[in-house]
Design an enzyme around this catalytic site. Structure first.
Site, mmCIF file in Angstrom:
data_model
loop_
_atom_site.group_PDB
_atom_site.id
_atom_site.type_symbol
_atom_site.label_atom_id
_atom_site.label_comp_id
_atom_site.label_asym_id
_atom_site.label_seq_id
_atom_site.Cartn_x
_atom_site.Cartn_y
_atom_site.Cartn_z
ATOM 1 N N ASN A 1 0.854 -1.184 0.000
ATOM 2 C CA ASN A 1 0.000 0.000 0.000
ATOM 3 C C ASN A 1 0.893 1.238 0.000
ATOM 4 O OD1 ASN A 1 0.757 0.599 2.720
ATOM 5 N ND2 ASN A 1 -0.881 -0.714 3.500
ATOM 6 N N GLU B 1 3.340 1.568 2.976
ATOM 7 C CA GLU B 1 4.401 0.568 2.896
ATOM 8 C C GLU B 1 5.407 0.921 1.802
ATOM 9 O OE1 GLU B 1 1.692 -3.278 4.340
ATOM 10 O OE2 GLU B 1 1.860 -2.738 2.218
ATOM 11 N N ASP C 1 -5.532 -8.416 1.128
ATOM 12 C CA ASP C 1 -5.523 -9.854 0.850
ATOM 13 C C ASP C 1 -6.347 -10.162 -0.399
ATOM 14 O OD1 ASP C 1 -4.135 -10.049 3.247
ATOM 15 O OD2 ASP C 1 -5.910 -10.601 4.405
#
Length: 343
Positions: free
Chosen positions: A212, A215, A289
């Site tokens: 993301n 990150e 996920d």
């Protein structure tokens, strides 16, 4: 150069080819537990709400949530990871079995607990999260056993993809993760990665990496700006992408931008911006996920990177409109595409 995307019929055809795709997912397995209740008073002992519990539920979390998303989207999953010799580990095993996931690659380590995330909910509001986990590195014998299990799968199961799902819970060393990538590439199998900057690595040979925005900035050693410009004007984001692609030598870099959608970076200066598809956001738990599961399946089904990103974006838009750690089905994604692009 900005790439335009999305042809409805092509996207739907790719999704229809999800069925039967074989994916090995190796990563940090978790049990997500939800304690549901209501609040109508504050505790006299401390300034905190008193939750009157009505029910308790549990589901697959972490890498196991990627696994169940692959299954609900139509794929076949081989699970590789570690659980403890405890109640949570046994419950996680039962849930894997319920989804028809091959759990023969799940190792039991009696020296560490199964990772459990327990969320206390009042209506649709999360009040508290309690984590039970061990962050020390997994033992080398177990790491070796997992790599060897993957080797056997690559030799016998004609895998379409391998997903590395890193939640920085101690499973992966850089050497182990690189060995997994190299091993899969030797068999002509693509590898996708959901990274975590709390476990610094720099791997080569990945097909796609999906951090993301937070990150991505952390992995690039850059500070996230206080004000975020529109993605089309975000020069800093493109600099982050260049740094990451240069270090990791990853073929495709897909960065989730929350409410701003996603950005896919490819060769040279080519990139695609995918606007958000969420109609209403209730809970972002597990959305990443879903993205890595859908994107991996789309690539395995022969989709181009921009098509895979578009499909993953539709899938994410569905799950954030649901409460809790949930999954999405292939038909739900098709319906979303039909609605967005005209049916």
């Amino acid at each position: 150069m900005l790439i335009e995307i999305e042809e409805k019929n092509e996207l739907i055809e790719i999704i229809r080819r999800f069925s039967g795709r074989k994916v090995a997912v190796i990563g940090d397995l978790m049990l997500d537990v939800y304690v549901w209740g209501k609040v109508d008073r504050i505790s006299p002992e401390a300034p905190v709400p008193v939750v009157q519990v009505g029910r308790r539920s549990q589901c697959l979390g972490g890498a196991a949530n990627v696994m169940r998303n692959v299954v609900t989207l139509g794929g076949t999953v081989f699970a590789l990871g570690v659980v403890g010799d405890d109640y949570s580990g046994r419950e996680l095993g039962k849930l894997l079995q319920e989804y028809g996931i091959d759990a023969s690659g799940v190792m039991v380590d009696p020296e560490r607990p199964t990772t459990q995330k327990q969320r206390v909910m009042a209506g649709s509001q999360q009040l508290l999260r309690i984590d039970y986990e061990e962050l020390a590195p997994v033992s080398e014998p177990i790491r070796r056993a997992l790599v060897e299990r993957l080797r056997r799968l690559l030799q016998t199961e004609a895998l379409d993809a391998v997903v590395i799902e890193d939640y920085a819970k101690g499973l992966f060393s850089e050497a182990m993760a690189q060995e997994i990538v190299d091993l899969a590439n030797c068999y002509g199998v693509m590898v996708t990665l959901d990274p975590n900057p709390r476990n610094p690595m720099c791997l080569h040979g990945l097909t796609i990496m999906k951090p993301n925005r937070n990150e991505a900035y952390a992995m690039a050693g850059m500070n996230l700006p206080a004000r975020l410009p529109p993605p089309a004007e975000d020069v800093e984001l493109r600099d982050v992408a260049r740094r990451l692609r240069g270090c990791w030598q990853v073929k495709y870099l897909l960065i989730s931008l929350a409410a701003q959608g996603m950005a896919l970076f490819m060769d040279g200066d080519d990139y695609a911006l995918i606007p958000t598809r969420a109609r209403e956001v209730y809970d972002v738990s597990g959305a990443g996920d879903t993205v890595i599961a859908a994107c991996t399946l789309a690539l395995a089904a022969g989709g181009a990177a921009v098509e895979a990103a578009a499909i993953a974006n539709h899938a994410a838009g569905i799950v954030v409109g649901k409460l809790g750690t949930v999954t999405v089905t292939a038909q739900e994604v098709i319906d979303s595409i039909e609605t967005a692009l005209g049916g």
